[in-house]
Design a protein around this motif. Structure first.
Motif, PDB file in Angstrom:
ATOM      1  N   ASP A 158       0.790  -1.232   0.000  1.00 47.98           N
ATOM      2  CA  ASP A 158       0.000   0.000   0.000  1.00 47.98           C
ATOM      3  C   ASP A 158       0.821   1.280   0.000  1.00 47.98           C
ATOM      4  O   ASP A 158       0.602   2.158  -0.804  1.00 47.98           O
ATOM      5  CB  ASP A 158      -0.940   0.036   1.222  1.00 47.98           C
ATOM      6  CG  ASP A 158      -2.117  -0.909   1.075  1.00 47.98           C
ATOM      7  OD1 ASP A 158      -2.722  -0.920  -0.008  1.00 47.98           O
ATOM      8  OD2 ASP A 158      -2.409  -1.626   2.034  1.00 47.98           O
ATOM      9  N   ALA A 159       1.787   1.405   0.917  1.00 54.26           N
ATOM     10  CA  ALA A 159       2.431   2.690   1.169  1.00 54.26           C
ATOM     11  C   ALA A 159       3.507   3.064   0.155  1.00 54.26           C
ATOM     12  O   ALA A 159       3.816   4.229  -0.010  1.00 54.26           O
ATOM     13  CB  ALA A 159       3.035   2.710   2.570  1.00 54.26           C
ATOM     14  N   LEU A 212      -4.870   3.708  -3.013  1.00 57.53           N
ATOM     15  CA  LEU A 212      -4.351   5.049  -3.288  1.00 57.53           C
ATOM     16  C   LEU A 212      -4.364   5.941  -2.048  1.00 57.53           C
ATOM     17  O   LEU A 212      -3.453   6.734  -1.839  1.00 57.53           O
ATOM     18  CB  LEU A 212      -5.151   5.701  -4.423  1.00 57.53           C
ATOM     19  CG  LEU A 212      -4.627   7.039  -4.922  1.00 57.53           C
ATOM     20  CD1 LEU A 212      -3.194   6.913  -5.416  1.00 57.53           C
ATOM     21  CD2 LEU A 212      -5.525   7.564  -6.033  1.00 57.53           C
ATOM     22  N   SER A 213      -5.352   5.803  -1.186  1.00 48.40           N
ATOM     23  CA  SER A 213      -5.416   6.655   0.008  1.00 48.40           C
ATOM     24  C   SER A 213      -4.315   6.321   1.019  1.00 48.40           C
ATOM     25  O   SER A 213      -3.996   7.130   1.879  1.00 48.40           O
ATOM     26  CB  SER A 213      -6.787   6.545   0.677  1.00 48.40           C
ATOM     27  OG  SER A 213      -7.000   5.235   1.159  1.00 48.40           O
ATOM     28  N   ALA A 214      -3.712   5.136   0.903  1.00 53.97           N
ATOM     29  CA  ALA A 214      -2.624   4.742   1.806  1.00 53.97           C
ATOM     30  C   ALA A 214      -1.243   4.980   1.200  1.00 53.97           C
ATOM     31  O   ALA A 214      -0.238   4.799   1.873  1.00 53.97           O
ATOM     32  CB  ALA A 214      -2.768   3.266   2.183  1.00 53.97           C
ATOM     33  N   LEU A 215      -1.208   5.409  -0.068  1.00 50.85           N
ATOM     34  CA  LEU A 215       0.067   5.607  -0.753  1.00 50.85           C
ATOM     35  C   LEU A 215       0.866   6.733  -0.108  1.00 50.85           C
ATOM     36  O   LEU A 215       0.363   7.817   0.111  1.00 50.85           O
ATOM     37  CB  LEU A 215      -0.168   5.940  -2.229  1.00 50.85           C
ATOM     38  CG  LEU A 215       1.065   6.108  -3.098  1.00 50.85           C
ATOM     39  CD1 LEU A 215       1.848   4.799  -3.180  1.00 50.85           C
ATOM     40  CD2 LEU A 215       0.667   6.576  -4.482  1.00 50.85           C
ATOM     41  N   TYR A 216       2.127   6.450   0.207  1.00 57.92           N
ATOM     42  CA  TYR A 216       2.999   7.428   0.843  1.00 57.92           C
ATOM     43  C   TYR A 216       4.062   7.919  -0.127  1.00 57.92           C
ATOM     44  O   TYR A 216       4.360   9.096  -0.206  1.00 57.92           O
ATOM     45  CB  TYR A 216       3.648   6.802   2.084  1.00 57.92           C
ATOM     46  CG  TYR A 216       4.486   7.761   2.880  1.00 57.92           C
ATOM     47  CD1 TYR A 216       3.895   8.743   3.668  1.00 57.92           C
ATOM     48  CD2 TYR A 216       5.864   7.698   2.840  1.00 57.92           C
ATOM     49  CE1 TYR A 216       4.660   9.636   4.392  1.00 57.92           C
ATOM     50  CE2 TYR A 216       6.643   8.589   3.557  1.00 57.92           C
ATOM     51  CZ  TYR A 216       6.032   9.553   4.336  1.00 57.92           C
ATOM     52  OH  TYR A 216       6.794  10.436   5.034  1.00 57.92           O
ATOM     53  N   VAL A 217       4.657   6.998  -0.889  1.00 58.45           N
ATOM     54  CA  VAL A 217       5.711   7.335  -1.840  1.00 58.45           C
ATOM     55  C   VAL A 217       5.456   6.549  -3.125  1.00 58.45           C
ATOM     56  O   VAL A 217       5.069   5.385  -3.083  1.00 58.45           O
ATOM     57  CB  VAL A 217       7.107   6.948  -1.293  1.00 58.45           C
ATOM     58  CG1 VAL A 217       8.187   7.149  -2.340  1.00 58.45           C
ATOM     59  CG2 VAL A 217       7.442   7.735  -0.053  1.00 58.45           C
ATOM     60  N   PHE A 218       5.678   7.216  -4.261  1.00 56.26           N
ATOM     61  CA  PHE A 218       5.590   6.532  -5.557  1.00 56.26           C
ATOM     62  C   PHE A 218       6.902   6.735  -6.292  1.00 56.26           C
ATOM     63  O   PHE A 218       7.286   7.857  -6.592  1.00 56.26           O
ATOM     64  CB  PHE A 218       4.426   7.076  -6.388  1.00 56.26           C
ATOM     65  CG  PHE A 218       4.161   6.263  -7.614  1.00 56.26           C
ATOM     66  CD1 PHE A 218       3.452   5.082  -7.531  1.00 56.26           C
ATOM     67  CD2 PHE A 218       4.644   6.662  -8.842  1.00 56.26           C
ATOM     68  CE1 PHE A 218       3.210   4.309  -8.659  1.00 56.26           C
ATOM     69  CE2 PHE A 218       4.416   5.904  -9.987  1.00 56.26           C
ATOM     70  CZ  PHE A 218       3.695   4.732  -9.887  1.00 56.26           C
TER      71      PHE A 218
END
Length: 110
Positions: A54-55, A66-72
């Motif tokens: 997720d993150a 997507l709401s838990a995404l921290y870094v892409f």
């Protein structure tokens, strides 16, 4: 300890110019890669793995929340290289990923 670990790691890479830096990093942490030539007296660090579910997402593939995404991390290779080590097919250019992610054209020096 981190400073000392980093110096030992950099010396290893300097002394072994054909070593793969990512596999060496993994082996230095004793995560999953093994390298018989690592210094046995190197300092050990505590670490944890990224939450790739997720993150932490990447351009090579991600289907997390997507709401838990921290870094892409989208600066992946422009070419498909994982299967057999050859750069056969262009997937998507880094500039295209930048435009997709930020909604504007990439401009060097930004």
């Amino acid at each position: 300890r981190t400073w000392e670990w980093s110096l030992v790691f950099l010396k290893y890479l300097h002394d072994n110019p054909y070593a793969d830096n990512q596999n060496a990093f993994d082996a230095f942490l004793e995560h999953s890669s093994v390298d018989a030539f690592l210094p046995q007296d190197r300092p050990m660090l505590q670490y944890s793995l990224l939450d790739v579910q997720d993150a932490f997402g990447c351009a090579e593939g991600w289907s997390g929340n997507l709401s838990a995404l921290y870094v892409f991390h989208f600066w992946a290779s422009d070419y498909h290289t994982r299967e057999d080590g050859t750069a056969k097919a262009r997937i998507v250019a880094k500039d295209d990923l930048y435009t997709l992610f930020y909604g504007e054209e990439f401009s060097p020096g930004r």
